[in-house]
Design an enzyme around this catalytic site. Structure first.
Site: not given
Ligand code: PBG
Length: 333
Positions: A129, A203, A213, A256, A282, A321
């Protein structure tokens, strides 16, 4: 026993006794976080001296390889288990051909990190992607569907480019059927029998990927990912997904997102003896950061609570993160 006798006995039980002091709480704590179980996702692009902030993810950047090396050094100093690399290529096309460019940002970054910091585990995300101009995770049919079996060959070329650069682990996130078996065979045939596969096994098609994204510049130009990623309503299907990946030769499984899928993490843990990773994605990160910026929650406590919950549910590894901040917070305690 009479009701009175039962009541008398339960009066002897006081759960607050073991919560009275920090020393007692620490001693009976059931789940402990360790920086070694954290995996830090990093976004790499070509060029030099680049460190571009991602607006929707405060504290997260797109960097060039030289700057990524600084972050990798910080990861080692903080005792973080590994880094997970995502590439932002200079050019995109319909088949995502820059995904297997040996001079693309990910192979370059892998070589640089493995040379400078051989002890740091380097994992690469394998997916189309970021590399396709339409932003879907595979090759499209003329009708605009993602062509499962034709995509497998492209993923294999990408995985081989990463393995040849020296990646320690390959992590396919595309959600095509049979990609784990296909990648295993391709890696083995090329002499990379020692390279493990960490499969994004369960996922989900999640709204929580929104900020990513922007970070990876991978928003689909039309449609969504619901024909290949899982329906958030499905739990039993996650067990089918992970069992298939185990049969195909996965070495580490992943669930996920993490925070809204703790039941899935627990169910997968019950079903298998495999090492289990969970990806705090995210949106999970950005929601905590945004609320903390407004003073609505204590950012450090919310961060650690979200992570310990993921570990308590059964995750051995946590992709987050927060890795660098959480490692610092754990050291400070
Ligand atoms: C690419 C990929 C995505 C994420 C990891 N790998 C995005 C997506 O599937 O749309 C999301 C990670 C995150 O949100 O932090 N296939």
């Amino acid at each position: 026993m009479t009701d009175d006798a039962t009541r008398a006995m339960t009066r002897a039980v006081r759960l607050r006794r073991l919560r009275r002091t920090d020393g007692l709480r620490r001693m009976v704590r059931e789940t402990r976080l360790d920086a070694a179980q954290f995996i830090w996702p990093l976004f790499v692009r070509s060029g030099t001296g680049i460190r571009t902030p991602i607006g929707s993810m405060p504290g997260v950047f797109q960097t060039s390889v030289d700057e990524l090396l600084r972050d990798a050094e910080r990861a080692v100093a903080a005792g973080i288990g590994g880094i997970l690399l995502f590439g932002i290529p200079a050019t995109k096309d319909a088949e995502g051909s820059s995904a297997w460019d040996p001079h693309g940002p990910v192979p370059q970054a892998v070589r640089a990190v493995k040379q400078a910091l051989p002890q740091l585990v380097v994992i690469t995300d394998v997916c189309m992607c970021e590399y396709t101009d339409h932003g879907h995770c595979g090759l499209l049919t003329p009708a605009g569907d993602v062509d499962n079996d034709a995509t497998l060959a492209l993923l294999a070329r990408e995985a081989l480019a990463h393995a040849e650069a020296g990646a320690d682990i390959i992590a396919p996130s595309d959600m095509m059927d049979h990609r784990v078996g296909h990648l295993r065979a391709a890696l083995d045939a090329a002499g990379h029998t020692h390279v493990p596969i960490m499969s994004y096994a369960a996922k989900y098609a999640s709204a929580f990927y929104g900020p990513f994204r922007e970070a990876a510049e991978s928003t689909p130009s039309f449609g969504d990912r619901r024909s290949y990623q899982m329906d958030p309503a499905n739990g039993r299907e996650a067990i089918r997904e992970v069992r298939l990946d185990v049969l195909e030769g996965a070495d580490i499984l992943m669930v996920k997102p993490a925070g809204a899928y703790l039941d899935i993490i627990a169910a997968v843990k019950q079903d298998t003896a495999m090492p289990l990773a969970a990806y705090q994605v995210s949106g999970e990160y950005s929601m905590i950061r945004a609320a903390a910026e407004r003073g609505w929650v204590d950012g450090e406590r919310a961060m650690l609570e979200s992570l310990v919950a993921i570990a308590r549910a059964g995750a051995d590894l946590i992709i987050t993160y927060f890795a660098i901040d959480a490692a610092a917070a754990l050291r400070g305690r």
